[in-house]
Structure formats: C-alpha cells, structure tokens
Design a protein around this motif. Sequence first.
Motif, mmCIF file in Angstrom:
data_model
loop_
_atom_site.group_PDB
_atom_site.id
_atom_site.type_symbol
_atom_site.label_atom_id
_atom_site.label_comp_id
_atom_site.label_asym_id
_atom_site.label_seq_id
_atom_site.Cartn_x
_atom_site.Cartn_y
_atom_site.Cartn_z
ATOM 1 N N SER A 174 30.804 49.963 -20.633
ATOM 2 C CA SER A 174 31.507 48.842 -21.275
ATOM 3 C C SER A 174 32.285 48.012 -20.257
ATOM 4 N N GLY A 175 32.824 48.671 -19.213
ATOM 5 C CA GLY A 175 33.537 47.934 -18.165
ATOM 6 C C GLY A 175 32.634 46.930 -17.471
ATOM 7 N N TYR A 176 31.418 47.351 -17.111
ATOM 8 C CA TYR A 176 30.458 46.436 -16.477
ATOM 9 C C TYR A 176 29.976 45.366 -17.453
ATOM 10 N N LEU A 177 29.828 45.749 -18.720
ATOM 11 C CA LEU A 177 29.366 44.798 -19.740
ATOM 12 C C LEU A 177 30.368 43.667 -19.930
ATOM 13 N N VAL A 178 31.641 44.008 -20.055
ATOM 14 C CA VAL A 178 32.685 43.003 -20.285
ATOM 15 C C VAL A 178 32.825 42.078 -19.067
ATOM 16 N N ASP A 179 32.747 42.660 -17.864
ATOM 17 C CA ASP A 179 32.857 41.844 -16.651
ATOM 18 C C ASP A 179 31.745 40.800 -16.538
ATOM 19 N N ALA A 180 30.585 41.110 -17.133
ATOM 20 C CA ALA A 180 29.420 40.231 -16.971
ATOM 21 C C ALA A 180 29.242 39.237 -18.115
ATOM 22 N N ILE A 181 30.109 39.265 -19.131
ATOM 23 C CA ILE A 181 29.910 38.404 -20.302
ATOM 24 C C ILE A 181 29.946 36.921 -19.928
ATOM 25 N N GLU A 182 30.980 36.495 -19.208
ATOM 26 C CA GLU A 182 31.121 35.072 -18.875
ATOM 27 C C GLU A 182 29.993 34.603 -17.960
ATOM 28 N N GLY A 183 29.629 35.429 -16.968
ATOM 29 C CA GLY A 183 28.518 35.065 -16.087
ATOM 30 C C GLY A 183 27.203 34.968 -16.832
ATOM 31 N N ALA A 184 26.973 35.870 -17.795
ATOM 32 C CA ALA A 184 25.745 35.821 -18.593
ATOM 33 C C ALA A 184 25.718 34.566 -19.464
ATOM 34 N N SER A 185 26.876 34.183 -19.996
ATOM 35 C CA SER A 185 26.950 32.970 -20.819
ATOM 36 C C SER A 185 26.563 31.736 -20.009
ATOM 37 N N VAL A 186 27.006 31.677 -18.751
ATOM 38 C CA VAL A 186 26.682 30.533 -17.886
ATOM 39 C C VAL A 186 25.218 30.551 -17.473
ATOM 40 N N SER A 187 24.724 31.722 -17.039
ATOM 41 C CA SER A 187 23.347 31.794 -16.539
ATOM 42 C C SER A 187 22.314 31.633 -17.652
ATOM 43 N N TRP A 188 22.620 32.086 -18.853
ATOM 44 C CA TRP A 188 21.671 31.951 -19.964
ATOM 45 C C TRP A 188 21.891 30.679 -20.776
ATOM 46 N N ASN A 189 23.006 29.990 -20.522
ATOM 47 C CA ASN A 189 23.374 28.788 -21.290
ATOM 48 C C ASN A 189 23.507 29.100 -22.785
ATOM 49 N N ILE A 190 24.162 30.211 -23.074
ATOM 50 C CA ILE A 190 24.422 30.643 -24.451
ATOM 51 C C ILE A 190 25.931 30.724 -24.638
ATOM 52 N N PRO A 191 26.475 30.211 -25.763
ATOM 53 C CA PRO A 191 27.931 30.261 -25.967
ATOM 54 C C PRO A 191 28.447 31.704 -25.974
ATOM 55 N N ILE A 192 29.643 31.887 -25.430
ATOM 56 C CA ILE A 192 30.271 33.207 -25.451
ATOM 57 C C ILE A 192 30.475 33.686 -26.890
ATOM 58 N N ALA A 193 30.744 32.733 -27.805
ATOM 59 C CA ALA A 193 30.938 33.088 -29.211
ATOM 60 C C ALA A 193 29.696 33.763 -29.777
ATOM 61 N N PHE A 194 28.495 33.257 -29.440
ATOM 62 C CA PHE A 194 27.248 33.846 -29.937
ATOM 63 C C PHE A 194 27.039 35.239 -29.334
ATOM 64 N N ILE A 195 27.303 35.384 -28.038
ATOM 65 C CA ILE A 195 27.157 36.688 -27.393
ATOM 66 C C ILE A 195 28.117 37.702 -28.022
ATOM 67 N N SER A 196 29.361 37.277 -28.250
ATOM 68 C CA SER A 196 30.385 38.199 -28.767
ATOM 69 C C SER A 196 30.169 38.542 -30.236
ATOM 70 N N VAL A 197 29.788 37.552 -31.046
ATOM 71 C CA VAL A 197 29.702 37.759 -32.496
ATOM 72 C C VAL A 197 28.350 38.370 -32.905
#
Length: 440
Positions: free
Chosen positions: A304-327
């Motif tokens: 989970s530590g690695y997952l949380v650290d990578a959320i914002e970078g994944a949102s930028v690289s995939w061009n997907i809103p953080i809200a969609f990834i989180s929800v």
Amino acid sequence: MSHCKLPALIEAQVEMGSVNELEHKSLFRKEEDATQAKAASLMEQGSLSLSFPEHATKSPKNSVLRSIKIVIFSNKLNMLLPFGPLAILVHYMIDSKGWVFLLSLIGITPLAERLGYATEQLAFYTGPTVGGLLNATFGNVTELIISIFALKNGMIRVVQLTLLGSILSNMLLVLGCAFFCGGLVFYQKDQVFDKGIAVVNSGLLLMAVMGILFPAVLHYTHSEVHAGSSEMALSRFSSCIMLIAYAAYLFFQLKSQSNNSYCPLEEETNQNEEACGEDEDPEISKWEAIIWLSILTAWVSLLSGYLVDAIEGASVSWNIPIAFISVILLPIVGNAAEHAGAIMFAMKDKLDLSLGVAIGSSIQISMFVVPFCVVIGWMMGEQMDLNFQLFETAMLFITVIVVAFFLQEGTSNYFKGLMLILCYLIVAASFFVHEDPHEG
C-alpha cells in the motif's frame, strides 16, 4: 374326569400366555429397534442438535508446508502474487509511477481475497454473527491501510475519495452482482432476506450520510460561526458520535441479535435446514488463520505504501483523473474479498450473508473507517474532515436512497441486481469526467 382336565386347561392357558408375552416382547423389541434406527439416521443427517457442537470444535492439524499449500497454492488468483515484489523492483530500478501503481494494484488483489479466506476460516471458530463482523472488518483492512498511508503523505482527498468509492462499490457493484448471480441461479423465484435487518442497515447508512452531508452543507452555504474552524469542529464531533453509534450497532448485533441474524430466511423447511445446517469443515486451525491474517495484513501494508506513492504519477502518465483512480480502481481491488464472498453466498441462496458482507461492509466504512480516519488525522495534525465536497456527497446520498428502495421489500432477483450494476456504471462514468477542484 373333569378333575383331570382342569390341570391340562390351566397348563394350556399358561403356555398361551407365555406365547403372547413373547409376542409382546418381540413387538417391543421391533419398536425399540425402529426407534434407535430412526435416531441413528437423524444423527447422521445432522437433524439432532447433538451433532453440532462436535462439528463446531473440529479443528485440522496441518504442518507448515501443508498450511502454505492450502492458503497460497490452492487458488488460481494467487498466480498474481508475484506482481507485488515486481512492483517493488520496478520502483527501485525504473521508477515508473504508472507501472508501479499498476503492478501494486494487481499484487494487492489476491492478498485482499486471501484476507477474506483467512477470515472465513477464523469464522468457523467464532460463530456466524461474529464471523460476519470479522468478514466485514478484515475485508476493509486494505482500504484502512491505504487510507492511513495516504494520510501520512497529506493526501486527504485520496483518503476521502477511496473510502467514498469503497462505500459506493459495496452498495452498488458488490450487492448488485450478488443479486444478479443469485437471481440467475434461482430465476424461478424471488430470493428472500430479512427485511427487518435490511431496514436497520438502511437507517445506519442514512445516518452516515447525515454525518457527511452537514459539514458540506455548512461549507457551501457559508454559514459557519467561525470561518474555517466550525466545519472541522463539526466533522470531529460528528465522527465521535458516529463511532459511538457504530459501537452500539456492534453491541446490538452481538448481544441483542444473538439468534444468528445471518441465517437466511426460507419459505420451505427443507431448504431452511439445508441452508442453515450446511456447514463445511475448516481447512486450517484457528491459530493458523490468525497467523495468516497477520502475515497478509503486513504484506498489504507494505504494498500500500508503494501504491499510494504512485497514485499521482499514474494519474499524470495515464491521463486519468485522480478522482476516478481513487473512487473506482482502488475500491474494486480492495473489495475483492467481499465481491467473491457475496456472490458465492447469493448463489447458495444465503442472501442474508450476502447483505451482511456487502451492506455490512458499507456500514463499517461509513460509520467506523471514515470517522476513525478523521480522528487519526486529528492526532496526526492533518485537516481531515467530513466535507467530501458537493458532487461526492450528492452521489453518496442518491446511492443510499436507491439501495434503500431496493431493500425495502425483503426480496431480490436478477433484475434488481442488474439495475444496481447499471447504477454503478453511471457513477463510474460520472467520476471519469469529473475534475476534482482540489487537483487544480
């Protein structure tokens, strides 16, 4: 002459009496044998309550290798376990946030399912009521761990959106799939569940909505007595009240409703006996289940530590809103155990168990995990509150109302399940095109 015949007559009557006595004895023996045979057959079928305590205390004794084989190598989903260590390797070798997030997400999926399995094994030794609560508790361990790591990183919106998404996923996707699959298996009739418990659960969900709604309304109406602090004070006070309400709910479930509220209601006696009496033997012992729960929880915490650290970078690289990834994405992985369990119970016509997992998990997140995160954030010095913003709060409110309407009759079928799944698709599409104002 008559005197000679009298002893012969008496002797004949005595012989006849003894014969009748022997006949009566043989008849009694037959009846006793029949009674004993009937009792033996009832004991074999499990119709007598004497057989249950022996079954409940039966505990297997496995070696370490056999325990590893049962827990790790018995499920095909565990083929995804190597993706966890692979995510850690990618993090240190390539540092591609998108790949680290994807691999961590895939690696956590079988861990969430195995957590559900270990909890199910532990439930054999605790009884059905405590077992249902344990299932909901450890089913939400993934979300709780991810939320605590996100709070440590100051990602308050990720915490709020992940927990919101978990509630929506349990109420719409998990419950919808359970109703749909159960309805397809038993398409000739409506499946029945305890309407009284469903009404109580709906009331608790509405209370949770009340706790989350009022801070948002206070914020958007600009009616705070002390600007900037009243909203936080209300959130923390409401969180404490919700924790007290959840503790009362646990007491109500464990003490007042000790008559096995998770046992399904059946119209026919035979079906009811099969549903309530159909117990399987545990595959691992109680202490094995506890040890495996500890190991799996620790591994989930690490990933989970690695997952949380990578959320914002994944949102930028995939061009997907953080809200969609989180929800949407994170809760689907976190709810893998509930998803599988609820569908399995529904296909066995045990809908009260499905509701205990899906709706019980939603209640636990909304009434315990969310306010608990507010209190933990308070201790950490983070400004975690119950204001989930207007769009998210409205989404939660409408979802609880829709689910409450579907539960009010106490019956389910595949059509109701399909409607809940389609509602979840609308929610997912809404968050895909929704831009969180806090991202900008």
